[in-house]
Design a protein around this motif. Structure first.
Motif, mmCIF file in Angstrom:
data_model
loop_
_atom_site.group_PDB
_atom_site.id
_atom_site.type_symbol
_atom_site.label_atom_id
_atom_site.label_comp_id
_atom_site.label_asym_id
_atom_site.label_seq_id
_atom_site.Cartn_x
_atom_site.Cartn_y
_atom_site.Cartn_z
ATOM 1 N N VAL A 1 0.982 -1.044 0.500
ATOM 2 C CA VAL A 1 -0.618 -0.070 0.035
ATOM 3 C C VAL A 1 0.632 1.318 -0.054
ATOM 4 O O VAL A 1 1.423 1.286 0.841
ATOM 5 N N THR A 2 0.711 1.924 -1.055
ATOM 6 C CA THR A 2 1.547 3.431 -1.297
ATOM 7 C C THR A 2 0.429 4.423 -0.410
ATOM 8 O O THR A 2 -0.371 4.759 -0.698
ATOM 9 N N ILE A 3 1.527 5.477 0.600
ATOM 10 C CA ILE A 3 0.440 6.486 1.539
ATOM 11 C C ILE A 3 1.600 7.381 1.377
ATOM 12 O O ILE A 3 1.994 7.407 1.300
ATOM 13 N N LEU A 4 0.474 8.710 0.629
ATOM 14 C CA LEU A 4 0.786 9.522 0.247
ATOM 15 C C LEU A 4 0.619 10.763 0.951
ATOM 16 O O LEU A 4 -0.770 10.795 1.350
ATOM 17 N N GLN B 1 -1.458 -5.617 8.781
ATOM 18 C CA GLN B 1 -1.271 -6.953 8.390
ATOM 19 C C GLN B 1 -0.586 -6.688 6.593
ATOM 20 O O GLN B 1 -0.247 -8.257 6.554
ATOM 21 N N ARG B 2 -0.606 -6.300 6.240
ATOM 22 C CA ARG B 2 0.374 -5.919 4.668
ATOM 23 C C ARG B 2 1.452 -6.190 5.210
ATOM 24 O O ARG B 2 2.716 -6.259 5.780
ATOM 25 N N LYS B 3 2.529 -6.615 3.859
ATOM 26 C CA LYS B 3 3.618 -7.315 4.073
ATOM 27 C C LYS B 3 4.417 -5.859 4.262
ATOM 28 O O LYS B 3 5.795 -5.914 4.628
ATOM 29 N N LEU B 4 4.400 -4.998 2.866
ATOM 30 C CA LEU B 4 5.185 -3.633 2.329
ATOM 31 C C LEU B 4 3.868 -3.135 2.303
ATOM 32 O O LEU B 4 3.126 -3.142 2.009
ATOM 33 N N ILE B 5 4.707 -1.643 2.919
ATOM 34 C CA ILE B 5 3.462 -0.366 3.276
ATOM 35 C C ILE B 5 4.874 1.197 2.232
ATOM 36 O O ILE B 5 5.767 0.977 3.203
ATOM 37 N N LEU B 6 4.664 1.220 1.668
ATOM 38 C CA LEU B 6 5.262 2.648 1.231
ATOM 39 C C LEU B 6 4.653 3.774 1.136
ATOM 40 O O LEU B 6 3.489 3.833 1.234
ATOM 41 N N ASN C 1 6.204 6.588 18.113
ATOM 42 C CA ASN C 1 4.902 6.606 18.666
ATOM 43 C C ASN C 1 3.536 5.154 17.899
ATOM 44 O O ASN C 1 2.892 5.102 18.484
ATOM 45 N N THR C 2 4.366 4.448 17.367
ATOM 46 C CA THR C 2 3.231 3.647 16.585
ATOM 47 C C THR C 2 4.212 2.285 16.854
ATOM 48 O O THR C 2 4.479 1.798 17.183
ATOM 49 N N ARG C 3 2.565 1.521 16.811
ATOM 50 C CA ARG C 3 2.875 -0.184 16.967
ATOM 51 C C ARG C 3 3.694 -0.605 15.836
ATOM 52 O O ARG C 3 3.596 -2.076 16.071
ATOM 53 N N VAL C 4 3.615 -0.056 14.901
ATOM 54 C CA VAL C 4 3.585 -1.079 13.451
ATOM 55 C C VAL C 4 5.018 -0.582 13.426
ATOM 56 O O VAL C 4 6.110 0.156 14.284
ATOM 57 N N LYS C 5 6.011 -1.649 12.970
ATOM 58 C CA LYS C 5 7.811 -1.466 12.431
ATOM 59 C C LYS C 5 7.584 -0.893 10.942
ATOM 60 O O LYS C 5 7.465 -2.009 10.717
ATOM 61 N N ILE C 6 8.368 -0.030 11.482
ATOM 62 C CA ILE C 6 9.204 1.091 10.120
ATOM 63 C C ILE C 6 10.210 0.646 10.438
ATOM 64 O O ILE C 6 11.509 1.585 10.733
ATOM 65 N N LYS C 7 11.002 0.420 8.630
ATOM 66 C CA LYS C 7 11.735 0.539 8.312
ATOM 67 C C LYS C 7 11.648 1.659 7.403
ATOM 68 O O LYS C 7 11.112 1.993 6.185
ATOM 69 N N SER C 8 12.436 2.581 8.308
ATOM 70 C CA SER C 8 12.629 3.689 6.646
ATOM 71 C C SER C 8 14.528 3.197 6.223
ATOM 72 O O SER C 8 15.189 3.005 6.696
ATOM 73 N N TYR C 9 14.227 3.501 4.847
ATOM 74 C CA TYR C 9 14.948 4.511 4.082
ATOM 75 C C TYR C 9 15.205 5.863 3.368
ATOM 76 O O TYR C 9 14.352 5.587 3.033
ATOM 77 N N LEU C 10 16.279 5.878 3.441
ATOM 78 C CA LEU C 10 15.971 7.204 2.661
ATOM 79 C C LEU C 10 16.876 7.115 1.215
ATOM 80 O O LEU C 10 17.448 6.242 1.087
ATOM 81 N N VAL C 11 16.380 7.768 1.029
ATOM 82 C CA VAL C 11 15.987 7.843 -0.721
ATOM 83 C C VAL C 11 17.510 8.938 -0.862
ATOM 84 O O VAL C 11 16.782 10.436 -1.321
ATOM 85 N N LEU C 12 18.024 8.774 -1.607
ATOM 86 C CA LEU C 12 18.937 9.916 -2.294
ATOM 87 C C LEU C 12 19.462 10.019 -3.595
ATOM 88 O O LEU C 12 19.278 8.700 -4.567
ATOM 89 N N SER C 13 19.206 11.103 -4.960
ATOM 90 C CA SER C 13 19.214 11.201 -5.875
ATOM 91 C C SER C 13 21.151 10.838 -6.155
ATOM 92 O O SER C 13 21.577 12.486 -5.452
ATOM 93 N N ALA C 14 21.468 9.964 -7.252
ATOM 94 C CA ALA C 14 22.621 9.944 -7.545
ATOM 95 C C ALA C 14 23.854 10.918 -8.489
ATOM 96 O O ALA C 14 24.301 11.075 -8.203
ATOM 97 N N THR C 15 22.309 12.061 -8.621
ATOM 98 C CA THR C 15 23.032 13.175 -9.645
ATOM 99 C C THR C 15 23.380 14.643 -8.531
ATOM 100 O O THR C 15 23.629 15.336 -9.234
ATOM 101 N N SER C 16 22.993 14.097 -6.948
ATOM 102 C CA SER C 16 23.037 15.799 -6.190
ATOM 103 C C SER C 16 24.120 15.372 -5.827
ATOM 104 O O SER C 16 25.274 14.800 -5.893
ATOM 105 N N GLN C 17 24.885 16.469 -5.282
ATOM 106 C CA GLN C 17 26.322 16.742 -5.680
ATOM 107 C C GLN C 17 25.753 16.222 -4.093
ATOM 108 O O GLN C 17 25.373 16.218 -3.302
ATOM 109 N N ALA C 18 27.764 16.046 -3.630
ATOM 110 C CA ALA C 18 27.406 14.972 -2.737
ATOM 111 C C ALA C 18 27.088 15.966 -1.438
ATOM 112 O O ALA C 18 27.095 15.330 -0.043
ATOM 113 N N ARG C 19 28.085 17.273 -1.446
ATOM 114 C CA ARG C 19 27.683 17.534 0.052
ATOM 115 C C ARG C 19 25.996 17.898 0.249
ATOM 116 O O ARG C 19 25.425 18.027 1.258
#
Length: 185
Positions: A3-6, A45-50, A73-91
């Motif tokens: 499920v994608t939550i926006l 109960q969902r396997k993956l929530i984006l 504060n949530t009971r749901v286990k959340i795995k956070s992934y940081l999304v970074l653009s490879a075209t961004s400057q290193a700084r």
């Protein structure tokens, strides 16, 4: 199905149906972090929530604070992934990592590898911050162009890019050294 939550942003509202259709999953919308917490509990109960933070700047300190509070504060286990653009400057990438350090990151996702001339910056940012590189995207096709990261393959691709750009890892040093003693290679 995932499920994608926006969050409720104009861009999020406009892309919701399209993005959900592309990845083949239902889309829910949360207007604020309280509504998001309720949705996460309902969908536990969902396997993956984006969760897409569309329209929110990585420089917005409130975003990191809200995500940190939500994870605590949530009971749901959340795995956070940081999304970074490879075209961004290193700084810019480093600043983004610094903003999200308070969140326990499961890893990072580097996007737009097909648009960059070097992979050295993303490899450096990952190593310096002990970030696990989990996924890589290499194109515009949502399903087809995301892959599980492979360190050996990343290093191989970095070397291929370096060679294709016609640069030598010691070229700069050789040029500077040659100028210092009056000779040129």
């Amino acid at each position: 199905f995932p499920v994608t939550i926006l969050p409720g942003t104009t861009t999020g509202l406009n892309r919701q149906p399209t993005f959900g259709r592309i990845i083949g999953c239902p889309v829910k919308q949360a207007k604020d972090h309280e509504e998001l917490a309720i949705l996460l509990t309902q969908l536990a109960q969902r396997k993956l929530i984006l969760i897409d933070t569309a329209g929110m700047s990585q420089r917005d300190v409130r975003l990191a604070e809200k995500l940190s509070a939500l994870m605590q504060n949530t009971r749901v286990k959340i795995k956070s992934y940081l999304v970074l653009s490879a075209t961004s400057q290193a700084r810019v990438m480093q600043e983004t990592v610094d903003h999200f350090k308070r969140i326990s990151l499961a890893g990072c996702i580097f996007t737009k590898l097909d648009e960059c001339l070097s992979l050295g910056e993303i490899i450096n940012v990952a190593i310096q911050n002990a970030l696990t590189v989990s996924y890589l995207t290499n194109g515009q096709r949502v399903r087809e162009d995301i892959d599980v990261a492979d360190a050996k393959l990343m290093v191989q691709q970095a070397e291929e890019l370096r060679v294709s750009q016609g640069s030598s890892s010691h070229q700069w040093y050789q040029d500077v050294a040659g100028r210092m003693d009056g000779t040129y290679a």
